[in-house]
Design an enzyme around this catalytic site. Sequence first.
Site, PDB file in Angstrom:
ATOM      1  N   LYS A 159       0.879  -1.169   0.000  1.00 37.36           N
ATOM      2  CA  LYS A 159       0.000   0.000   0.000  1.00 37.36           C
ATOM      3  C   LYS A 159       0.921   1.224   0.000  1.00 37.36           C
ATOM      4  O   LYS A 159       1.250   1.778   1.053  1.00 37.36           O
ATOM      5  CB  LYS A 159      -0.918  -0.050   1.231  1.00 37.36           C
ATOM      6  CG  LYS A 159      -2.142   0.817   1.079  1.00 37.36           C
ATOM      7  CD  LYS A 159      -3.209   0.426   2.063  1.00 37.36           C
ATOM      8  CE  LYS A 159      -4.270   1.503   2.202  1.00 37.36           C
ATOM      9  NZ  LYS A 159      -5.064   1.742   1.005  1.00 37.36           N
TER      10      LYS A 159
HETATM   11  N1  PMP Z   1      -7.344  -2.557  -3.155  1.00 39.81           N
HETATM   12  C1  PMP Z   1      -6.847  -1.294  -3.064  1.00 39.81           C
HETATM   13  C2  PMP Z   1      -6.061  -0.738  -4.216  1.00 39.81           C
HETATM   14  C3  PMP Z   1      -7.055  -0.532  -1.904  1.00 39.81           C
HETATM   15  O1  PMP Z   1      -6.578   0.711  -1.819  1.00 39.81           O
HETATM   16  C4  PMP Z   1      -7.805  -1.080  -0.833  1.00 39.81           C
HETATM   17  C5  PMP Z   1      -8.057  -0.263   0.410  1.00 39.81           C
HETATM   18  N2  PMP Z   1      -7.022  -0.417   1.344  1.00 39.81           N
HETATM   19  C6  PMP Z   1      -8.292  -2.405  -0.965  1.00 39.81           C
HETATM   20  C7  PMP Z   1      -8.044  -3.106  -2.138  1.00 39.81           C
HETATM   21  C8  PMP Z   1      -9.043  -3.062   0.167  1.00 39.81           C
HETATM   22  O2  PMP Z   1      -8.155  -3.357   1.210  1.00 39.81           O
HETATM   23  P1  PMP Z   1      -8.598  -3.370   2.751  1.00 39.81           P
HETATM   24  O3  PMP Z   1      -9.732  -4.319   2.858  1.00 39.81           O
HETATM   25  O4  PMP Z   1      -7.390  -3.860   3.462  1.00 39.81           O
HETATM   26  O5  PMP Z   1      -8.980  -1.975   3.092  1.00 39.81           O
END
Ligand code: PMP
Length: 309
Positions: A159
């Site tokens: 991320k």
């Molecule tokens: N894909 C992307 C590109 C994201 O930014 C997110 C948000 N964090 C997610 C998927 C979903 O991840 P999470 O469930 O950990 O928030």
Amino acid sequence: MPSLNAIWMNGRIIAYREATLHVSSSALHFGPTAFEGIRCYAEAERGGNLFRLREHIQRLQASCAAVHLRLPFSDSELMAACSEIVRSNGHWDGYIRPVVFPRSGALGFGRNGGQAAEVYVLSFPWENAPLEKSQRRGIRVHISSVIRTEAHPLVSKSKISANYAAGLLAICEAHNAGCDEAFLLDRHGAVAEASTANVFGVWGNRLRTPPSSLPILNGITRDALLTLAIGMGLHATEESFEMQELAQADEVFICGTTCEVTPVREINGQKVGKGVPGPITVSLLRALHAAIRGEGIDRGWTNRVEVTS
Ligand code: PMP
């Protein structure tokens, strides 16, 4: 009375206005910034539950390692920082944003000199009405022409800001097409993910979500839903599918920290199923909300934050 404008910076609480960044910071120019998004859910009068805090902090550590950011705090220190900022700002219904970037000062490409990174933790009050509306009605999705690229498997799983170029282009394209969200495909044409969320399709009582071998962020909500779905006796697997197949699904939804489980009612102008949130999507959202409240099996997914008097 909690302050509404505190920020955790490198181990101490500072005022909002003091959290500034020099314009020469390489974080601004090249995007080697790692971050997280975590939800706190209010419980009782003054207190809340942080959902899957440990997993978010572990992913932050992994993202930092992937882009050579030396994060000078342990998991438990960062978890305590998240709780502290929620308490300081009173954001029991809040969104917490830890962010890590190279120490500001010198503009240099990949020249951080092994210095410890800057670490901030911000929190914002959470406004639930827009999400509730999307969950009630379902959203409209545009199939993006932007490919979810893979710079390096390690980096595309992280991320970090630099990864968000494709998602940003895709969401702009979707908004211009009058839609709420975008689906990005990988370079082979398989459905990868939404701009900032993961994707699930439901065919009968079988759920499928693109596997982590694709260029997707391994969402923490996606992981929670796979566990919850299996616990509910559903058949849930990580398996890739193309757009044509997803268009035939009975139900489609996206998931993530900010959208929880949000039904998709239309893809490129075509109704999904009956064009209303489907029963499996609705029951998974209910199961997620119960898990967030700490009900049912204790999986250690919630961290309580309480007022200290
Ligand atoms: N894909 C992307 C590109 C994201 O930014 C997110 C948000 N964090 C997610 C998927 C979903 O991840 P999470 O469930 O950990 O928030």
